[in-house]
Design an enzyme around this catalytic site. Structure first.
Site, PDB file in Angstrom:
ATOM      1  N   TRP A 163       0.890  -1.164  -0.011  1.00 16.61           N
ATOM      2  CA  TRP A 163       0.083   0.101   0.117  1.00 16.61           C
ATOM      3  C   TRP A 163       0.838   1.249  -0.005  1.00 16.61           C
ATOM      4  O   TRP A 163       0.291   2.194   0.118  1.00 16.61           O
ATOM      5  CB  TRP A 163      -0.743   0.153   1.202  1.00 16.61           C
ATOM      6  CG  TRP A 163      -0.329  -0.477   2.714  1.00 16.61           C
ATOM      7  CD1 TRP A 163      -0.416  -1.468   3.113  1.00 16.61           C
ATOM      8  CD2 TRP A 163       0.698   0.386   3.043  1.00 16.61           C
ATOM      9  NE1 TRP A 163       0.453  -1.528   4.383  1.00 16.61           N
ATOM     10  CE2 TRP A 163       1.082  -0.327   4.349  1.00 16.61           C
ATOM     11  CE3 TRP A 163       1.207   1.704   3.043  1.00 16.61           C
ATOM     12  CZ2 TRP A 163       1.990  -0.005   5.452  1.00 16.61           C
ATOM     13  CZ3 TRP A 163       2.045   2.309   4.126  1.00 16.61           C
ATOM     14  CH2 TRP A 163       2.338   1.305   5.076  1.00 16.61           C
ATOM     15  N   ALA A 189      -2.758  -4.082  -2.720  1.00 20.64           N
ATOM     16  CA  ALA A 189      -3.125  -4.288  -1.224  1.00 20.64           C
ATOM     17  C   ALA A 189      -4.554  -3.809  -1.214  1.00 20.64           C
ATOM     18  O   ALA A 189      -5.028  -3.136  -1.835  1.00 20.64           O
ATOM     19  CB  ALA A 189      -2.206  -3.081  -0.469  1.00 20.64           C
ATOM     20  N   SER A 240       6.327  -6.755   2.994  1.00 28.06           N
ATOM     21  CA  SER A 240       6.967  -7.185   4.006  1.00 28.06           C
ATOM     22  C   SER A 240       7.680  -8.553   3.734  1.00 28.06           C
ATOM     23  O   SER A 240       7.329  -9.523   3.085  1.00 28.06           O
ATOM     24  CB  SER A 240       6.169  -7.310   5.367  1.00 28.06           C
ATOM     25  OG  SER A 240       5.232  -8.334   5.016  1.00 28.06           O
ATOM     26  N   GLU A 259      10.673  -7.839  -3.442  1.00 26.44           N
ATOM     27  CA  GLU A 259      11.196  -6.811  -2.947  1.00 26.44           C
ATOM     28  C   GLU A 259      10.524  -6.701  -1.806  1.00 26.44           C
ATOM     29  O   GLU A 259       9.282  -6.418  -1.623  1.00 26.44           O
ATOM     30  CB  GLU A 259      10.727  -5.729  -3.911  1.00 26.44           C
ATOM     31  CG  GLU A 259      11.534  -5.426  -5.399  1.00 26.44           C
ATOM     32  CD  GLU A 259      12.876  -5.538  -5.316  1.00 26.44           C
ATOM     33  OE1 GLU A 259      13.215  -4.985  -4.046  1.00 26.44           O
ATOM     34  OE2 GLU A 259      13.677  -5.936  -5.995  1.00 26.44           O
ATOM     35  N   CYS A 293      10.622   1.106   1.534  1.00 28.76           N
ATOM     36  CA  CYS A 293      11.606   0.278   1.938  1.00 28.76           C
ATOM     37  C   CYS A 293      13.096   0.575   2.015  1.00 28.76           C
ATOM     38  O   CYS A 293      13.772   0.100   2.527  1.00 28.76           O
ATOM     39  CB  CYS A 293      11.504  -1.048   1.208  1.00 28.76           C
ATOM     40  SG  CYS A 293      11.836  -0.838  -0.425  1.00 28.76           S
TER      41      CYS A 293
HETATM   42  P1  ADP Z   1       1.897  -5.174   5.282  1.00 31.88           P
HETATM   43  O1  ADP Z   1       2.102  -6.086   6.396  1.00 31.88           O
HETATM   44  O2  ADP Z   1       3.066  -3.846   5.186  1.00 31.88           O
HETATM   45  O3  ADP Z   1       0.554  -4.728   5.030  1.00 31.88           O
HETATM   46  P2  ADP Z   1       2.173  -7.285   3.331  1.00 31.88           P
HETATM   47  O4  ADP Z   1       3.600  -7.827   2.907  1.00 31.88           O
HETATM   48  O5  ADP Z   1       1.620  -8.260   4.267  1.00 31.88           O
HETATM   49  O6  ADP Z   1       2.541  -6.075   4.086  1.00 31.88           O
HETATM   50  O7  ADP Z   1       1.322  -7.276   2.291  1.00 31.88           O
HETATM   51  C1  ADP Z   1       1.772  -7.028   0.987  1.00 31.88           C
HETATM   52  C2  ADP Z   1       0.800  -7.594   0.080  1.00 31.88           C
HETATM   53  O8  ADP Z   1       0.749  -9.152   0.180  1.00 31.88           O
HETATM   54  C3  ADP Z   1      -0.745  -7.270   0.070  1.00 31.88           C
HETATM   55  O9  ADP Z   1      -1.116  -6.978  -1.228  1.00 31.88           O
HETATM   56  C4  ADP Z   1      -1.450  -8.315   0.899  1.00 31.88           C
HETATM   57  O10 ADP Z   1      -2.737  -8.341   0.604  1.00 31.88           O
HETATM   58  C5  ADP Z   1      -0.645  -9.447   0.495  1.00 31.88           C
HETATM   59  N1  ADP Z   1      -0.462 -10.835   1.327  1.00 31.88           N
HETATM   60  C6  ADP Z   1      -0.730 -10.700   2.614  1.00 31.88           C
HETATM   61  N2  ADP Z   1      -0.598 -12.075   3.220  1.00 31.88           N
HETATM   62  C7  ADP Z   1      -0.401 -12.664   1.984  1.00 31.88           C
HETATM   63  C8  ADP Z   1      -0.181 -14.084   1.833  1.00 31.88           C
HETATM   64  N3  ADP Z   1      -0.050 -14.872   2.881  1.00 31.88           N
HETATM   65  N4  ADP Z   1       0.034 -14.508   0.453  1.00 31.88           N
HETATM   66  C9  ADP Z   1       0.143 -13.681  -0.593  1.00 31.88           C
HETATM   67  N5  ADP Z   1      -0.041 -12.441  -0.423  1.00 31.88           N
HETATM   68  C10 ADP Z   1      -0.233 -11.807   0.781  1.00 31.88           C
END
Ligand code: ADP
Length: 493
Positions: A163, A189, A240, A259, A293
């Site tokens: 996001w 996101a 993340s 990334e 990042c």
């Molecule tokens: P943050 O913690 O900063 O929101 P995330 O790395 O969890 O970052 O989210 C980045 C993207 O990964 C978002 O589009 C989120 O919906 C997606 N996401 C979250 N969990 C999963 C998962 N288990 N598998 C695939 N995508 C995911």
């Protein structure tokens, strides 16, 4: 009202609109769980509706597989034309997109405009690079043979994005993937789904075939199902480190471009131009509220100039106006989520409890419409064993830790698990180059802050660190998102 376009000039009011997915070349209602998109700026609901469900994932992937032969027939030259068309679409919609970005993501309007401009530049740059990319065949030992190298698509790419830059980061995936003839199923996101859908609209308006790109608005479960699906050939994930590693696990056997997080060191020696350093470091700490990042987080300072740099950074922090990001004078808007605000607060309080001094900022501003407005913060004397030093904070916090000499600077720089961008400030060039070779980071900026990057520069994590694999930027990404078929011809008939 179908879809999720905010009306131009709608910043003052927040219309309740219906969330959608983009499938088969049109906006539709998803078939999954209900999703609400809230504004971090005002706390109001911007949109709600069903997110993508399993049926949408299946349909998007079937359409993507079906679109591959047509994308191949289009050819790279025409596909690059179509990317230029997307750039034109975004340029024609700059004001509305910037306003949407600000309201949905929370970044100040001037930074939202910069993001739209960056996305446009990225599309044009990728189109130009895509046209130029060529592979020369090798000289063969067997003189009766001729070799041809045909660069072609990998297949279906799943793009999962965060996001913090909801327009620019998807473009980093979508533009090179489509230029090389892949079809893309894009999962923005969940908190910035409206910008994701608006971006897909621009691709479709530019004339991309309906199956070439889908947008599946939805949460982590949609991303997880997509990443694991056998029809996905490559996963491009930005987010993340924790989630990236889960995605790499479920996507085992697929091509990967990851990334992930960063907490690279900024190392300042006593001989550096401290005024320039302070200005650059402050901008990289506070830009986008530190939610990048590549943002500067931990700053290692030669002990003789710790106070000098701290004072300079505090001055910069005080000049960084926190407020409503819709107002032109605002430099720092809200953090994006309550979870993040809690983490930033925990890191700062933890450092203070461990003996660091909060010089300015340090607490959420309770007078704002949402409890997400964290002021520009400077913390000095941060011990290396606390979270503020070791983890990615992702907030507007400059954390200073003193070092005695180059050996100690390198030892501190190596702590933690990340390996994205390091920044080194010194007038001693041999020392700068020595350290640049030694630090465990994929990118090193010398006498420049950590946020500096240009599209032509490969960007990504160092090996054996948790900042990702592969490179975003220029030719590297086009190569990573394609493969080579080698054809050998015997000239004897
Ligand atoms: P943050 O913690 O900063 O929101 P995330 O790395 O969890 O970052 O989210 C980045 C993207 O990964 C978002 O589009 C989120 O919906 C997606 N996401 C979250 N969990 C999963 C998962 N288990 N598998 C695939 N995508 C995911």
């Amino acid at each position: 009202m179908q879809g999720c376009t905010l009306q131009e000039g709608s910043l003052g009011r927040s219309p309740l609109i219906e969330l959608s997915v983009v499938l088969g070349g049109a906006r539709r209602q998803g078939r999954g769980e209900n999703l609400r998109v809230m504004s971090p700026v005002t706390g109001e609901q911007l949109a709600s509706g069903p997110a993508a469900g399993s049926d949408d994932i299946e349909e998007a992937l079937a359409l993507a597989v079906g679109a591959l032969p047509g994308l191949r027939r289009l050819g790279r030259d025409r596909r690059c034309d179509l990317l230029q068309g997307v750039a034109d679409e975004l340029a024609g919609d700059e004001a509305r997109l910037s306003e949407l970005l600000t309201l949905e993501q929370g970044k100040p309007l001037p930074q939202a405009r910069e993001e739209v401009a960056d996305a446009i530049r990225m599309l044009r740059h990728t189109a130009e690079e895509g046209r130029r990319l060529a592979d020369a065949p090798p000289i063969l030992a067997d003189t009766t043979k001729r070799a041809m190298l045909i660069r072609e698509a990998i297949g279906v790419v799943a793009s999962i994005t965060p996001w913090n830059f909801p327009l620019a980061i998807p473009i980093e995936h979508l533009a090179p993937a489509l230029a090389m003839g892949n079809a893309v199923v894009f999962k923005p996101a969940e908190t910035t789904a409206l910008t994701g859908v608006a971006l897909c609209d621009a691709f479709l308006a530019a004339g991309w075939p309906p199956g070439a790109l889908a947008c599946l608005s939805g949460g982590g479960a949609v991303g997880a199902e997509l990443a694991a699906h056998p029809d996905v050939d490559m996963i491009c994930f930005t987010g993340s480190s924790e989630t990236g590693h889960i995605v790499a696990g479920v996507g085992a056997g697929k091509e990967l471009l990851l990334e992930l997080g960063g907490n690279g060191p900024t190392i300042v020696f006593a001989d550096a131009d401290l005024d320039r350093a302070a200005e650059g470091i402050a901008s990289a700490c506070f830009y986008a509220a530190g939610q990048s990042c590549a943002a500067t987080e931990r700053i290692l300072v030669e002990e003789g100039v710790l106070d000098d740099l701290t004072i300079r950074l505090a001055k910069q922090a005080e000049q960084t106006a926190v407020g409503d990001p819709r107002e032109e004078a605002t430099a720092l808007g809200p953090l994006h989520t309550a979870e993040l605000a809690a983490k930033v607060d925990r890191h700062v309080q933890g450092a203070q409890a461990a003996g660091a001094t909060v010089i300015c900022g340090g607490r959420i501003d309770p007078s704002r419409p949402t409890p997400l407005y964290f002021p520009a913060t400077v913390v000095s004397g941060v011990p290396p064993d606390c979270e503020l030093f070791r983890e990615e904070t992702f907030g507007p916090v400059a954390a200073l830790t003193p070092f005695r000499d180059e050996t100690e600077a390198l030892r501190l720089a190596e702590l933690g698990s990340y390996g994205l961008v390091a920044s080194i400030w010194t007038r001693d060039l041999p020392r700068a180059l020595r350290l640049a070779d030694a630090v465990p980071n994929g990118n090193v900026n010398i006498n420049e802050h950590s946020n500096y990057w240009e599209l032509s520069l490969p960007f990504g994590g160092a090996p054996r660190r948790s900042s990702g694999v592969g490179r975003i930027g220029g030719e590297e990404t086009l190569r990573r998102m394609s493969t080579i078929r080698t054809i050998v011809i015997d000239s004897r008939g």
